[in-house]
Design an enzyme around this catalytic site. Structure first.
Site, PDB file in Angstrom:
ATOM      1  N   ALA A 184      -2.393  27.756 107.461  1.00 51.90           N
ATOM      2  CA  ALA A 184      -3.552  27.474 106.322  1.00 51.90           C
ATOM      3  C   ALA A 184      -3.022  26.303 105.518  1.00 51.90           C
ATOM      4  O   ALA A 184      -3.661  25.894 104.550  1.00 51.90           O
ATOM      5  CB  ALA A 184      -3.638  28.816 105.366  1.00 51.90           C
ATOM      6  N   ASN A 262      -1.620  31.798 101.701  1.00 48.90           N
ATOM      7  CA  ASN A 262      -2.053  30.871 100.481  1.00 48.90           C
ATOM      8  C   ASN A 262      -3.293  30.580 101.277  1.00 48.90           C
ATOM      9  O   ASN A 262      -3.774  30.542 102.160  1.00 48.90           O
ATOM     10  CB  ASN A 262      -1.255  29.674 100.501  1.00 48.90           C
ATOM     11  CG  ASN A 262      -0.864  28.886 101.674  1.00 48.90           C
ATOM     12  OD1 ASN A 262       0.189  29.262 102.628  1.00 48.90           O
ATOM     13  ND2 ASN A 262      -1.563  27.919 101.810  1.00 48.90           N
ATOM     14  N   ASP A 307       0.949  27.469  96.751  1.00 46.41           N
ATOM     15  CA  ASP A 307       1.207  28.130  97.938  1.00 46.41           C
ATOM     16  C   ASP A 307       2.196  29.635  97.887  1.00 46.41           C
ATOM     17  O   ASP A 307       3.120  29.864  98.134  1.00 46.41           O
ATOM     18  CB  ASP A 307       2.677  27.348  98.793  1.00 46.41           C
ATOM     19  CG  ASP A 307       2.768  27.686  99.960  1.00 46.41           C
ATOM     20  OD1 ASP A 307       2.071  28.408 100.552  1.00 46.41           O
ATOM     21  OD2 ASP A 307       3.730  26.895 100.809  1.00 46.41           O
ATOM     22  N   TRP A 397      10.706  34.549 104.070  1.00 42.92           N
ATOM     23  CA  TRP A 397      10.284  35.759 105.186  1.00 42.92           C
ATOM     24  C   TRP A 397      11.460  36.261 105.533  1.00 42.92           C
ATOM     25  O   TRP A 397      11.567  37.534 106.068  1.00 42.92           O
ATOM     26  CB  TRP A 397       9.566  35.043 106.419  1.00 42.92           C
ATOM     27  CG  TRP A 397      10.587  34.004 106.988  1.00 42.92           C
ATOM     28  CD1 TRP A 397      10.657  32.599 106.914  1.00 42.92           C
ATOM     29  CD2 TRP A 397      11.530  34.404 108.056  1.00 42.92           C
ATOM     30  NE1 TRP A 397      11.801  31.936 107.783  1.00 42.92           N
ATOM     31  CE2 TRP A 397      12.392  33.410 108.404  1.00 42.92           C
ATOM     32  CE3 TRP A 397      11.970  35.534 108.961  1.00 42.92           C
ATOM     33  CZ2 TRP A 397      13.337  33.174 109.210  1.00 42.92           C
ATOM     34  CZ3 TRP A 397      12.978  35.459 109.704  1.00 42.92           C
ATOM     35  CH2 TRP A 397      13.507  34.347 110.004  1.00 42.92           C
ATOM     36  N   HIS A 609      13.513  18.110 110.591  1.00 42.32           N
ATOM     37  CA  HIS A 609      14.626  17.222 110.388  1.00 42.32           C
ATOM     38  C   HIS A 609      15.126  16.912 108.971  1.00 42.32           C
ATOM     39  O   HIS A 609      16.073  16.303 108.880  1.00 42.32           O
ATOM     40  CB  HIS A 609      14.187  15.639 111.090  1.00 42.32           C
ATOM     41  CG  HIS A 609      14.342  15.924 112.653  1.00 42.32           C
ATOM     42  ND1 HIS A 609      15.066  15.866 113.283  1.00 42.32           N
ATOM     43  CD2 HIS A 609      12.978  15.867 113.307  1.00 42.32           C
ATOM     44  CE1 HIS A 609      14.755  15.775 114.706  1.00 42.32           C
ATOM     45  NE2 HIS A 609      13.470  15.760 114.712  1.00 42.32           N
ATOM     46  N   MET A 648      10.553  18.658 121.072  1.00 44.44           N
ATOM     47  CA  MET A 648      10.271  17.513 119.990  1.00 44.44           C
ATOM     48  C   MET A 648       8.922  16.981 120.303  1.00 44.44           C
ATOM     49  O   MET A 648       8.431  16.557 121.600  1.00 44.44           O
ATOM     50  CB  MET A 648      11.269  16.204 120.200  1.00 44.44           C
ATOM     51  CG  MET A 648      10.810  14.947 119.587  1.00 44.44           C
ATOM     52  SD  MET A 648      10.760  15.295 117.739  1.00 44.44           S
ATOM     53  CE  MET A 648       9.770  13.949 117.127  1.00 44.44           C
TER      54      MET A 648
END
Length: 698
Positions: A184, A262, A307, A397, A609, A648
Site C-alpha cells: 500500500a 495505511n 503511515d 511488527w 542498505h 539483490m
C-alpha cells in the site's frame, strides 16, 4: 507477605537446582503460530526455566544460517522446529537435538519480477496437523509435508505483475490458513485478507479492507460500512489497507481479527478528495471465522495520513475491569496509544500514550476517536514539522508479549521522530507517491531511542521501563517462570524479572537479535529458541540509530536453542575489521552527490542498505564494499541484476546517469565513514579495535 510468597514459590525450584535434578516433566508443548496460539500472547505456561533455575539456562544446540534476513520467529510442531529466512527458505530440525531434517527453497529470487518481491525479508511461517505453511513474498501460499518438506498444495494469492508482496507470517486457525499482503505504500491497490482450507488449499473466503467501485451497490455488509467513508473522485487513485502482518483468533467468539494498514497515497485529500474516515484503513476488523463476514471494527487513525497502521500484534486476554472479568483485545499500533477494546463487540474501553505523541492530544473516552492537535495535517502546512511518533511508529511488527502471571504487557517501544510536510512542486519518486515530503529518520533531539516497557493494560501506565541499545527493539517472550526474554541490537539475548525489569541472565550472540524468541517442550524438556541477525526497517531505513553497534550483514546468523544444563558451545568469532572503499583520486561533485542521494532514497535502496547508506545488517554496508570503486561491476549489480540470485533485485528503471550518480554518492559516503566510526569509538559506542575477538556464550 509478598516476600514470603516469593520465597514459597521459589523454594521448590531452588532445592531442585541444588540437587542437580530437573523439575517434574511436563507434557510437550507446541508453538504453531507466530504468537503461539490465536491469542497472540507470545506467552508460554512452561515453567522449568524460572527465576530460581535461570542460571542453569545454557545453549542446547545451534545451527549456522546463511547471510541475509533472519528476523522471523520459529514455529514448533510435534518433535520438529521449523525456521524461515530470507526469501522463504524453510528448514526443519529435530527440536531437541538440532539435527537438520530437510530444507525447502521456493525459488522466490528466480520468479520475482519486482524489487517488492525481494525486500523486507520474511517474518514467519505456521504449522498445523503435520504441515508447514508459508506465504512467499511473490504471492504464493504453500503447504509442505512436515516430515519430507515436499509441497502438498500451492495457491497463488496475487499475480507477479501486481504491486503486492507478502512478508508477514501466515496463521492457521481452526484448519484455516489466514494470509494477507503488503504494497500500500507504492500503489492504490485494494487490500484484502484470504482464508484457505489448510488441508486442500481451497479458498474459503476473501475480505476486502477498502471498498470497490462506488458506482456499484454494496456487495456485502462490510462494503456498506466502508463506502460512505470514501468521498470525491477517489476510485482507482486511492486505496491501500493492506493487512500484511497481524491476525488473531478467539475460538469462543469464533472471530478472526485483522490488523489493517495505511492508505495510498499518504496524503488524505489526494487519496479521498471529499474527505471521510476511509474505512477500514488503520483499523482492527473482526470477521466471522467461518465465513469472513464483517462483525465489527475500530479505527485507530480516522483519515490516516502518517503511515498510521494497525498491523501490530493484537493480544487477546481476560482481564479484570471494574471488578468484573472481561475478554479484551489489546494493541499498541504505530500511533503511540495503547488500546484496550472489548473482544466481542469492539467497544472502546481505554487508550493512553505509551510513547511521545504529538499528532493527537488524547483519545476521547466518550467517542473513542482521537483529539488531533492543531496543524497536524500537513496539507495546510507551509513547511516541514516534527511528527511523533514518526512514520516508523512507536511500535512496529516486533511483537509484544502478555504474561498471564503478572497481567502485564511487555512492549518494545521506539522513540523515532519524522519531519513531514507538503510535497514541493515537481518532486518525484517515492515522495510523490506518498503525496508528502517525508524524512522518516530525522536527526531530532530525543530521537533514535528504544525501550522495553512493562505496561499495565488496566491502569494504562508503565510499571517499569528499560532503555535499550539502538532504536530497533526486539520481539518479546513472556513465561510462566516469571521471565521476559528479548534480543537486542548490541548482540545479546537477555532475560528480565517480569515483575521488576531486573536483568537476571544474558547470552552474547555477537549478531543482533530482533526476532522474538519462542518456548516449547520435547519429552518434558523446556527449550527457548531464537534466530539471530538484523533486518527489516532496523537494518535498513532506521539503521542510523543502530550505527553505534556492529550489525554487519555477515555476522554469524544462527538458530540458538537453550535448555537447562545445555552443553553446546559455538566457536569464538573475530569481529572483521571494516575498511572503507576509498579511491584516493576521487573528488566529490556536489551536484552529482545530491542527485545520487536522491536516487538512492527514491528508488528504495534505503530499504535494505540504510538511510544515508549506513548499513544495518539487512544487506551489505556499501560504504565498505569494493564494488562501488568499479563502474562496470556496480552497473552490472544495480541495473542488470547479476546478483539477483543472492537477493539483490535489479533496477532497470535507472538510466546510466542515475546509476553513476548513486555510485558517486556512495563513494562520498565511503570517504566520510572513517571519521564517523572514529566519532562513535570516541564516544565509547564501538570497540577501540573493530577486529577485537569476541567470546560468545553466557
Amino acid at each position: 507477605m509478598r516476600l514470603l510468597k516469593l520465597l514459597t514459590l521459589a523454594l521448590p525450584a531452588a532445592l531442585a537446582a541444588c540437587n542437580h535434578t530437573s523439575p517434574p516433566p511436563t507434557s510437550d508443548h507446541d508453538w504453531p503460530n507466530f504468537g503461539g496460539d490465536g491469542r497472540e500472547q507470545h506467552y508460554t505456561d512452561l515453567d522449568q526455566v524460572t527465576m530460581a533455575t535461570i542460571d542453569q539456562l545454557s545453549l542446547a544446540w545451534y545451527y549456522d544460517l546463511e547471510p541475509g534476513f533472519s528476523v522471523s520467529a520459529p514455529v514448533k510442531g510435534g518433535d520438529k522446529l521449523f525456521t524461515t529466512t530470507g526469501h522463504n527458505h524453510i528448514r526443519a530440525f529435530n527440536a531437541a537435538t538440532g539435527e537438520l531434517l530437510w530444507e525447502y527453497d521456493p525459488g522466490v529470487r528466480d520468479l520475482a519480477q519486482s524489487p517488492l518481491h525481494m525486500s523486507w525479508g520474511n517474518k514467519g511461517i505456521a504449522w498445523w496437523n503435520e504441515r508447514v505453511f508459508m506465504a512467499t513474498t511473490d504471492g504464493r501460499v504453500i503447504a509442505l509435508d512436515d516430515t519430507t518438506g515436499e509441497p502438498v498444495w500451492q495457491q497463488r494469492q496475487f499475480e507477479l505483475t501486481e504491486l503486492r508482496n507478502s512478508n508477514g507470517a501466515p496463521r492457521v486457525f481452526d484448519g484455516k490458513v489466514i494470509v494477507g499482503h503488503g504494497g500500500a505504500d507504492i500503489s492504490p491497490i485494494r487490500g484484502y485478507v484470504t482464508a484457505y482450507d489448510a488441508m486442500t488449499g481451497e479458498q474459503l473466503w476473501r475480505f476486502y479492507t477498502v471498498p470497490g467501485d462506488p458506482s456499484q451497490p454494496p456487495a456485502n455488509k462490510a462494503e456498506a460500512v466502508m463506502q460512505p467513508t470514501w468521498q470525491g473522485d477517489w476510485y482507482g487513485k486511492g486505496g491501500g489497507g493492506t493487512a500484511w502482518n497481524s491476525f488473531s483468533y478467539d475460538a469462543e467468539l469464533n472471530l478472526i481479527y485483522l490488523g489493517v494498514g495505511n492508505g495510498f497515497p499518504y496524503n488524505h485529500l489526494l487519496r479521498s478528495p471529499g474527505g471521510g474516515d476511509n474505512l477500514f484503513l488503520a483499523s482492527i476488523v473482526a470477521v466471522n471465522a467461518d465465513t469472513g463476514e464483517y462483525v465489527w471494527h475500530y479505527q485507530v487513525c480516522p483519515a490516516e495520513q502518517w503511515d498510521c497502521t494497525a498491523t501490530m500484534d493484537m493480544t487477546i486476554a481476560n482481564v479484570e475491569l471494574a471488578g468484573k472479568p472481561r475478554k479484551v483485545i489489546m494493541q499498541a499500533p504505530k500511533n503511540g496509544f495503547f488500546y484496550v477494546l472489548d473482544a466481542a463487540t469492539g467497544e472502546f474501553i481505554s487508550a493512553e500514550k505509551f510513547a511521545k505523541v504529538t499528532w493527537a492530544e488524547k483519545i476521547d473516552p466518550a467517542t473513542g476517536r482521537p483529539v488531533e492537535n492543531p496543524g497536524i495535517r500537513y496539507q495546510n502546512s507551509g513547511a516541514m514539522f516534527e511528527l511523533w511518533p514518526g512514520v516508523q511508529g512507536a511500535h512496529s511488527w516486533l511483537p509484544q508479549a502478555y504474561s498471564q502471571e503478572t497481567g502485564l504487557v511487555y512492549l518494545p517501544v521506539m522513540e523515532v521522530g519524522t519531519l513531514i510536510g507538503p510535497l514541493p512542486p515537481g518532486m518525484g519518486g517515492f515522495s510523490a507517491n506518498m503525496g508528502a515530503l517525508v524524512l522518516p529518520d530525522a536527526d531530532l533531539p530525543g530521537s533514535r531511542k528504544s525501550f522495553l516497557k512493562a505496561w499495565d493494560p488496566v491502569a494504562q501506565k508503565a510499571v517499569w521501563s528499560l532503555e535499550l541499545p539502538g532504536d530497533w527493539p526486539g520481539g518479546v517472550l513472556a513465561t510462566a517462570g516469571g521471565l521476559v526474554f528479548q534480543g537486542r541490537m548490541d548482540g545479546y539475548l537477555k532475560a528480565y524479572n517480569a515483575s521488576t525489569g531486573d536483568e537476571v541472565w544474558s547470552y552474547k550472540t555477537v549478531a543482533p537479535i530482533v526476532a522474538p524468541p519462542i518456548a516449547y517442550s520435547v519429552a518434558g524438556q523446556e527449550y527457548i529458541s531464537v534466530l539471530t541477525g538484523s533486518g527489516s526497517q532496523g537494518g535498513g531505513i532506521l539503521a542510523t540509530g543502530n550505527a553505534a553497534y556492529r550489525t554487519d550483514y555477515a555476522l554469524p546468523r544462527r538458530v540458538l536453542t537453550f535448555a537447562l544444563d545445555g552443553t553446546a558451545q559455538v566457536p569464538s568469532f573475530a569481529m572483521p575489521e571494516r575498511v572503507a572503499a576509498i579511491d584516493p583520486d576521487f573528488v566529490p561533485n556536489k551536484e552529482q552527490v545530491m542527485a545520487g542521494a536522491m536516487a538512492f532514497a527514491t528508488n528504495a535502496c534505503i530499504v535494505c542498505h540504510g538511510m544515508n547508506a549506513i548499513g544495518g545488517g539487512a544487506a551489505p554496508d556499501l560504504r565498505f564494499s569494493a564494488m562501488i570503486l568499479d563502474e562496470s561491476a556496480f552497473k552490472a549489480v544495480v541495473h542488470d541484476g547479476v546478483l539477483k540470485a543472492r537477493g539483490m533485485p535489479p533496477a532497470p528503471q535507472l538510466n546510466d546517469q542515475q546509476v553513476e550518480a548513486i555510485r558517486h554518492y556512495l563513494r562520498m559516503r565511503a570517504l566520510q565513514a572513517p571519521a564517523e566510526l572514529e566519532a562513535l569509538k570516541a564516544g565509547g559506542a564501538l570497540p577501540v579495535s573493530d577486529a577485537q575477538p569476541v567470546s560468545t556464550g553466557t
